[in-house]
Write a protein that holds these residues in place. Sequence first.
Motif, PDB file in Angstrom:
ATOM      1  N   LEU A  54       4.471  -5.173   5.196  1.00 58.97           N
ATOM      2  CA  LEU A  54       3.486  -5.759   4.617  1.00 58.97           C
ATOM      3  C   LEU A  54       2.527  -6.510   4.977  1.00 58.97           C
ATOM      4  O   LEU A  54       1.403  -7.456   4.127  1.00 58.97           O
ATOM      5  CB  LEU A  54       4.453  -7.303   4.611  1.00 58.97           C
ATOM      6  CG  LEU A  54       6.084  -7.102   3.788  1.00 58.97           C
ATOM      7  CD1 LEU A  54       6.205  -8.826   3.855  1.00 58.97           C
ATOM      8  CD2 LEU A  54       5.640  -6.800   2.451  1.00 58.97           C
ATOM      9  N   LYS A  56       0.410  -4.332   4.233  1.00 55.20           N
ATOM     10  CA  LYS A  56       0.010  -3.827   2.694  1.00 55.20           C
ATOM     11  C   LYS A  56       0.234  -4.480   1.871  1.00 55.20           C
ATOM     12  O   LYS A  56       1.766  -4.921   1.331  1.00 55.20           O
ATOM     13  CB  LYS A  56       0.012  -2.054   3.052  1.00 55.20           C
ATOM     14  CG  LYS A  56      -0.866  -1.811   3.948  1.00 55.20           C
ATOM     15  CD  LYS A  56      -0.261  -0.295   3.160  1.00 55.20           C
ATOM     16  CE  LYS A  56      -0.565   0.838   4.586  1.00 55.20           C
ATOM     17  NZ  LYS A  56      -0.868   2.397   4.956  1.00 55.20           N
ATOM     18  N   ARG A  57      -1.103  -4.878   0.780  1.00 51.20           N
ATOM     19  CA  ARG A  57      -0.189  -5.025  -0.645  1.00 51.20           C
ATOM     20  C   ARG A  57       0.299  -4.405  -2.000  1.00 51.20           C
ATOM     21  O   ARG A  57      -0.338  -2.923  -1.519  1.00 51.20           O
ATOM     22  CB  ARG A  57      -1.057  -6.129  -1.325  1.00 51.20           C
ATOM     23  CG  ARG A  57      -1.333  -7.374  -0.273  1.00 51.20           C
ATOM     24  CD  ARG A  57      -2.667  -7.673  -1.295  1.00 51.20           C
ATOM     25  NE  ARG A  57      -2.939  -9.276  -0.574  1.00 51.20           N
ATOM     26  CZ  ARG A  57      -2.393 -10.444  -0.306  1.00 51.20           C
ATOM     27  NH1 ARG A  57      -1.549 -10.852  -1.473  1.00 51.20           N
ATOM     28  NH2 ARG A  57      -2.465 -11.503   0.356  1.00 51.20           N
ATOM     29  N   HIS A 120       8.977 -11.992   1.071  1.00 51.51           N
ATOM     30  CA  HIS A 120       7.969 -10.820   0.880  1.00 51.51           C
ATOM     31  C   HIS A 120       7.242 -11.231  -0.198  1.00 51.51           C
ATOM     32  O   HIS A 120       6.601 -11.159  -0.766  1.00 51.51           O
ATOM     33  CB  HIS A 120       8.608  -9.412   0.273  1.00 51.51           C
ATOM     34  CG  HIS A 120       9.702  -8.891   1.020  1.00 51.51           C
ATOM     35  ND1 HIS A 120       9.844  -8.343   1.844  1.00 51.51           N
ATOM     36  CD2 HIS A 120      11.125  -9.058   0.607  1.00 51.51           C
ATOM     37  CE1 HIS A 120      11.272  -7.832   2.205  1.00 51.51           C
ATOM     38  NE2 HIS A 120      11.665  -8.528   1.574  1.00 51.51           N
ATOM     39  N   ARG A 122       3.546 -11.081   0.263  1.00 42.88           N
ATOM     40  CA  ARG A 122       2.156 -10.610  -0.619  1.00 42.88           C
ATOM     41  C   ARG A 122       3.112  -9.671  -1.411  1.00 42.88           C
ATOM     42  O   ARG A 122       2.253  -9.169  -2.039  1.00 42.88           O
ATOM     43  CB  ARG A 122       1.915  -9.981   1.344  1.00 42.88           C
ATOM     44  CG  ARG A 122       2.361 -10.549   2.828  1.00 42.88           C
ATOM     45  CD  ARG A 122       1.327 -10.113   3.429  1.00 42.88           C
ATOM     46  NE  ARG A 122      -0.267  -9.552   3.112  1.00 42.88           N
ATOM     47  CZ  ARG A 122      -0.956  -9.036   3.444  1.00 42.88           C
ATOM     48  NH1 ARG A 122      -1.419  -8.600   4.676  1.00 42.88           N
ATOM     49  NH2 ARG A 122      -2.431  -8.707   3.005  1.00 42.88           N
ATOM     50  N   ILE A 123       3.843  -9.316  -1.217  1.00 45.99           N
ATOM     51  CA  ILE A 123       4.306  -8.998  -2.615  1.00 45.99           C
ATOM     52  C   ILE A 123       4.308  -9.345  -4.156  1.00 45.99           C
ATOM     53  O   ILE A 123       4.223  -9.658  -5.191  1.00 45.99           O
ATOM     54  CB  ILE A 123       5.906  -7.692  -2.584  1.00 45.99           C
ATOM     55  CG1 ILE A 123       4.876  -7.345  -1.227  1.00 45.99           C
ATOM     56  CG2 ILE A 123       6.061  -7.159  -3.870  1.00 45.99           C
ATOM     57  CD1 ILE A 123       6.332  -5.875  -0.783  1.00 45.99           C
ATOM     58  N   SER A 125       4.751 -12.555  -5.331  1.00 47.89           N
ATOM     59  CA  SER A 125       3.988 -14.636  -5.130  1.00 47.89           C
ATOM     60  C   SER A 125       4.964 -15.902  -5.786  1.00 47.89           C
ATOM     61  O   SER A 125       6.351 -15.433  -6.086  1.00 47.89           O
ATOM     62  CB  SER A 125       2.393 -14.327  -6.333  1.00 47.89           C
ATOM     63  OG  SER A 125       3.313 -14.506  -7.306  1.00 47.89           O
TER      64      SER A 125
END
Length: 403
Positions: A54, A56-57, A120, A122-123, A125
């Motif tokens: 996580l 990375k987006r 999650h 960051r993936i 919202s």
Amino acid sequence: MSQFYYRGRDSGGRAVKGFIEAASQDAAFDLLLGRRIRAESLRPARQAIQLDWLQKRVTLDEMLMFSRQMYSLTKAGIPILRAIAGLAETSPSKVLRAALADLTQQLEGGRTLSTAMSRHPRIFSSLYVSVIHVGENTGRLDQAFLQLTEYLTQEQETKRRLKAAVRYPLFVVAAIVVAMVIVNLKVIPQFAKVFARFKAELPLPTRILIGTSDFFVHYWPWMLAVLLALAIGWWRWLATERGRLFWDDRKLRLPIMGSIINRTLLARFARSLGMMLQAGVPLPQALNLVADAVGNALMKLKILAMRQGIEGGDTLLRTGHQSGLFSPLILQMFAVGEETGNIDEMLVEAAGFYEREVDYDLASLTARIEPILIVIVGAMVLLLALGIFLPMWDLMRAYKGQG
């Protein structure tokens, strides 16, 4: 019971990873050994999620594709667990595949899709999770994915138009910077050597060019170091709350681009809020979620102030007027929406209004910036021409006078 994320090797030496529930980390090791798995890494699940994949987006295109696929699968009546598991195997994004694999395990453990997605952030919202949560509670999960697909499609189109509009100006500015560096480091020093042989008094434009060139030649490593330090300092300052608020405020005040950015953000606000209300999210909660989705710290503060006003008994029209964000036309839409009970439809219409204005401004952006770029390039060429040719003319006249 706690959940742990492991990486290791099975009895055949193949790399394996996944989640396991145990009372402690030692108990998790024992359970893995019982499954003939030699753990090479074992961490609490929340920490592992943040550290491993996580960081990375997922890109907007990947999220849009996922939402479209989920809409098609849920509308076709495919069970949600089967749909998520299938996409976890076929998704081209490594980050999204890992997240969907975790969703599959969470669903198998009895958790709801929105709860699993909330692990999650960051993936998925908070806005995305809330729409899915409402879709689960109303039994209209396919419509929730359809709304998210339409929302992400509009976001993608807006970003595409903005990138296309600023591509030409950025290219011209980059070309100007490269040309300045080459001229100062390579071209002007050669002319300076020629002029120095004659020991004649040089005109002011030539002295400016030679002085600038000497500074570039002798101090370019320091200039590069200073620019790098300033860029790092600026980036770190923007990571702070104060810096982010300062820059988000200044972006809305930029010449030419400021009004475009402002209306783009307002269109995102109106469309996001309209989608949340259509999904059945209460207005105060929707405003709280949309404040994060807008992506501007200054607007976030004003939207949260609107939420507090509505919780205190004010109407959307009154709090919107006090925020100073909206034009009188949009405020009229709010008033009509509250009177008729169709505030969600009015918000979507307001989003369309702002998006049409942004489209018009973007279409004429190049025409508005071109004169400024032409003046800058013309001034550079004029200074360069005067600095080089004026002393050459003086030398020619001196040569003819001696002859």
